[in-house]
Motif scaffolding. Structure first.
Motif, PDB file in Angstrom:
ATOM      1  N   SER A  29       0.840  -1.189   0.000  1.00 20.29           N
ATOM      2  CA  SER A  29       0.000   0.000   0.000  1.00 20.29           C
ATOM      3  C   SER A  29       0.878   1.243   0.000  1.00 20.29           C
ATOM      4  O   SER A  29       1.811   1.364   0.803  1.00 20.29           O
ATOM      5  CB  SER A  29      -0.899  -0.004   1.237  1.00 20.29           C
ATOM      6  OG  SER A  29      -1.704   1.153   1.268  1.00 20.29           O
ATOM      7  N   ARG A  30       0.563   2.161  -0.890  1.00 17.93           N
ATOM      8  CA  ARG A  30       1.364   3.381  -1.000  1.00 17.93           C
ATOM      9  C   ARG A  30       0.453   4.542  -1.400  1.00 17.93           C
ATOM     10  O   ARG A  30      -0.735   4.356  -1.682  1.00 17.93           O
ATOM     11  CB  ARG A  30       2.504   3.194  -1.993  1.00 17.93           C
ATOM     12  CG  ARG A  30       2.086   2.694  -3.358  1.00 17.93           C
ATOM     13  CD  ARG A  30       3.283   2.247  -4.179  1.00 17.93           C
ATOM     14  NE  ARG A  30       2.927   1.996  -5.575  1.00 17.93           N
ATOM     15  CZ  ARG A  30       2.475   0.849  -6.041  1.00 17.93           C
ATOM     16  NH1 ARG A  30       2.317  -0.181  -5.210  1.00 17.93           N
ATOM     17  NH2 ARG A  30       2.165   0.713  -7.314  1.00 17.93           N
ATOM     18  N   ASN A  31       1.002   5.739  -1.460  1.00 21.36           N
ATOM     19  CA  ASN A  31       0.184   6.925  -1.712  1.00 21.36           C
ATOM     20  C   ASN A  31      -0.568   6.852  -3.025  1.00 21.36           C
ATOM     21  O   ASN A  31      -1.706   7.307  -3.126  1.00 21.36           O
ATOM     22  CB  ASN A  31       1.058   8.178  -1.687  1.00 21.36           C
ATOM     23  CG  ASN A  31       1.514   8.538  -0.290  1.00 21.36           C
ATOM     24  OD1 ASN A  31       0.831   8.240   0.689  1.00 21.36           O
ATOM     25  ND2 ASN A  31       2.674   9.174  -0.182  1.00 21.36           N
ATOM     26  N   ASP A  32       0.070   6.284  -4.072  1.00 24.54           N
ATOM     27  CA  ASP A  32      -0.551   6.283  -5.392  1.00 24.54           C
ATOM     28  C   ASP A  32      -1.230   4.957  -5.733  1.00 24.54           C
ATOM     29  O   ASP A  32      -1.694   4.773  -6.859  1.00 24.54           O
ATOM     30  CB  ASP A  32       0.478   6.630  -6.470  1.00 24.54           C
ATOM     31  CG  ASP A  32       1.657   5.673  -6.481  1.00 24.54           C
ATOM     32  OD1 ASP A  32       1.749   4.826  -5.569  1.00 24.54           O
ATOM     33  OD2 ASP A  32       2.487   5.768  -7.404  1.00 24.54           O
ATOM     34  N   SER A  33      -1.284   4.013  -4.770  1.00 24.22           N
ATOM     35  CA  SER A  33      -1.930   2.725  -5.028  1.00 24.22           C
ATOM     36  C   SER A  33      -2.311   2.088  -3.691  1.00 24.22           C
ATOM     37  O   SER A  33      -1.539   1.325  -3.110  1.00 24.22           O
ATOM     38  CB  SER A  33      -0.998   1.802  -5.816  1.00 24.22           C
ATOM     39  OG  SER A  33      -1.652   0.590  -6.159  1.00 24.22           O
ATOM     40  N   SER A  37       0.393  -3.864  -5.087  1.00 27.20           N
ATOM     41  CA  SER A  37       1.215  -5.037  -4.798  1.00 27.20           C
ATOM     42  C   SER A  37       2.538  -4.938  -5.540  1.00 27.20           C
ATOM     43  O   SER A  37       2.640  -4.278  -6.573  1.00 27.20           O
ATOM     44  CB  SER A  37       0.506  -6.333  -5.232  1.00 27.20           C
ATOM     45  OG  SER A  37      -0.728  -6.496  -4.588  1.00 27.20           O
ATOM     46  N   ILE A  38       3.551  -5.611  -5.003  1.00 28.58           N
ATOM     47  CA  ILE A  38       4.789  -5.894  -5.718  1.00 28.58           C
ATOM     48  C   ILE A  38       4.660  -7.317  -6.259  1.00 28.58           C
ATOM     49  O   ILE A  38       4.350  -8.250  -5.513  1.00 28.58           O
ATOM     50  CB  ILE A  38       6.014  -5.797  -4.798  1.00 28.58           C
ATOM     51  CG1 ILE A  38       6.141  -4.395  -4.204  1.00 28.58           C
ATOM     52  CG2 ILE A  38       7.282  -6.198  -5.539  1.00 28.58           C
ATOM     53  CD1 ILE A  38       6.556  -3.333  -5.176  1.00 28.58           C
ATOM     54  N   LEU A  39       4.859  -7.507  -7.559  1.00 26.20           N
ATOM     55  CA  LEU A  39       4.736  -8.817  -8.188  1.00 26.20           C
ATOM     56  C   LEU A  39       6.127  -9.360  -8.493  1.00 26.20           C
ATOM     57  O   LEU A  39       6.799  -8.898  -9.428  1.00 26.20           O
ATOM     58  CB  LEU A  39       3.905  -8.719  -9.473  1.00 26.20           C
ATOM     59  CG  LEU A  39       2.494  -8.144  -9.316  1.00 26.20           C
ATOM     60  CD1 LEU A  39       1.786  -8.103 -10.666  1.00 26.20           C
ATOM     61  CD2 LEU A  39       1.685  -8.935  -8.303  1.00 26.20           C
ATOM     62  N   ILE A  40       6.576 -10.331  -7.697  1.00 26.21           N
ATOM     63  CA  ILE A  40       7.912 -10.899  -7.833  1.00 26.21           C
ATOM     64  C   ILE A  40       7.841 -12.143  -8.719  1.00 26.21           C
ATOM     65  O   ILE A  40       7.186 -13.128  -8.351  1.00 26.21           O
ATOM     66  CB  ILE A  40       8.503 -11.271  -6.464  1.00 26.21           C
ATOM     67  CG1 ILE A  40       8.591 -10.035  -5.566  1.00 26.21           C
ATOM     68  CG2 ILE A  40       9.883 -11.918  -6.633  1.00 26.21           C
ATOM     69  CD1 ILE A  40       9.056 -10.328  -4.145  1.00 26.21           C
TER      70      ILE A  40
END
Length: 343
Positions: A29-33, A37-40
């Motif tokens: 979770s971040r300011n712009d989303s 998610s981070i997709l590894i």
């Protein structure tokens, strides 16, 4: 804490035969989303019963041989070529790899200093926890492909630790020789706890760590050594149903067996400045020989600080950037291993 489920999810079926190319979805979770998610990327290649080997790269984001070679392996390897299961994560610390930085830009942590991790921790701790609990128990062997990153350059080597378990020592040493890097190194770490190495070893499984170059660069030679080493290990573990896709060049020298037995083989800067090396990477050194000196540019009247070899042997690692701070590693010396010590 250990009873909490990992927030990482994947549609990968680790028990299914065939080839699956997918992702580990790490909530971010971040300011712009808000629900981002981070997709590894992760690839599973499986064909019936047999050993399970996990290959990881990009544990530090400024190390490139692992991500490049393992990305190729994930495209090239097909189920009919093997017997068993191969798990491939080319850039396990994807945020750091995308940023080209050693530490994760998300939480500022070194992924290989936070094992066994935590499902309720920071991004790096969550990734470590997933690897620890979901993947390591499945494995017979784990191979982490690293390099010197921005700050160090190495003679390409494959390494293991000194182990108390004799049977595990023999299995690991046999795999180390099979990789066939220019140097096979038995090493005493100075970095403390938190390494994936210790977690794998505590489970009684084979762990190898490769250091394959550095300076934030790639070369055709380090890439060849890495790719050949990966396929050599798959052959060593008896996983190939077909002939080796690649093999070491006929003129390739045999793996030179060496060790770094204690902290005296590491050389650090005691003053800040600019490091002037006197010995090139891969050259022999004698006890007391000057490896280089550190210049204080702000005070030209001050004599440079000499750095003398604390042990004789071969210069296996060297500082890449000339600018150094107090405490930076300037060089690592290894000595030849007596064959009977590990057999």
């Amino acid at each position: 804490m250990a009873d909490l489920e990992s927030p990482i999810t994947t549609d990968l079926d680790l028990e299914r035969d065939g080839k699956q190319v997918s992702y580990l979805r790490v909530p971010h979770s971040r300011n712009d989303s808000a629900w981002g998610s981070i997709l590894i990327p992760i690839t599973l290649v499986r064909n019936g019963p047999g050993p399970t080997v996990l290959f990881t790269g990009g544990v530090h984001g400024d190390e490139y041989e692992g991500p490049v070679v393992l990305s190729r392996l994930s495209r090239e390897l097909e189920p009919e070529q093997i017997q068993g299961r191969v798990i491939i994560i080319p850039a396990v610390n994807l945020p750091a790899s995308l940023a080209g930085r050693r530490l994760s830009p998300v939480d500022g942590k070194d992924l290989n200093r936070v094992f066994p991790g935590s499902p309720s921790g920071t991004m790096s701790q969550i990734i470590a926890d997933y690897v620890q609990r979901a993947l390591l128990p499945l494995c017979d062997a784990v191979v982490d492909l690293q390099a010197g990153g921005y700050s160090l350059r190495f003679v390409p080597y494959i390494s293991m630790h000194y182990l108390d378990d004799r049977a595990l020592t023999e299995r690991t040493f046999a795999a180390l020789k099979a990789f066939n890097a220019p140097v096979g190194l038995i090493i005493k770490e100075t970095s403390g706890q938190g390494l994936i190495d210790y977690e794998v070893e505590a489970m009684g499984k084979v762990f190898l760590c490769a250091e394959l170059g550095g300076g934030g660069m790639l070369s055709t030679e380090t890439l060849r050594i890495t790719r050949d080493g990966v396929y050599n290990l798959l052959a060593h573990f008896g996983m190939f149903c077909e002939p080796l896709p690649t093999a070491p060049r006929p003129e390739a020298a045999a793996c030179r067996l060496m060790e770094v037995p204690d902290p005296s083989y590491y050389h650090v800067a005691t003053v800040p400045g600019v490091y002037e090396p006197f010995v090139d990477l891969g050259e022999p050194v004698e006890l007391g020989q000057l490896l280089g000196q550190v210049h204080a540019l702000e005070d030209t009247a001050r004599p440079p600080q000499p750095v003398a070899a604390q042990q004789p042997g071969l210069l296996l690692g060297i500082r890449a950037p000339a600018r150094v701070e107090r405490g930076d590693c300037l060089g690592v010396v290894g000595r030849d291993l007596l064959f009977h010590q590990m057999t």
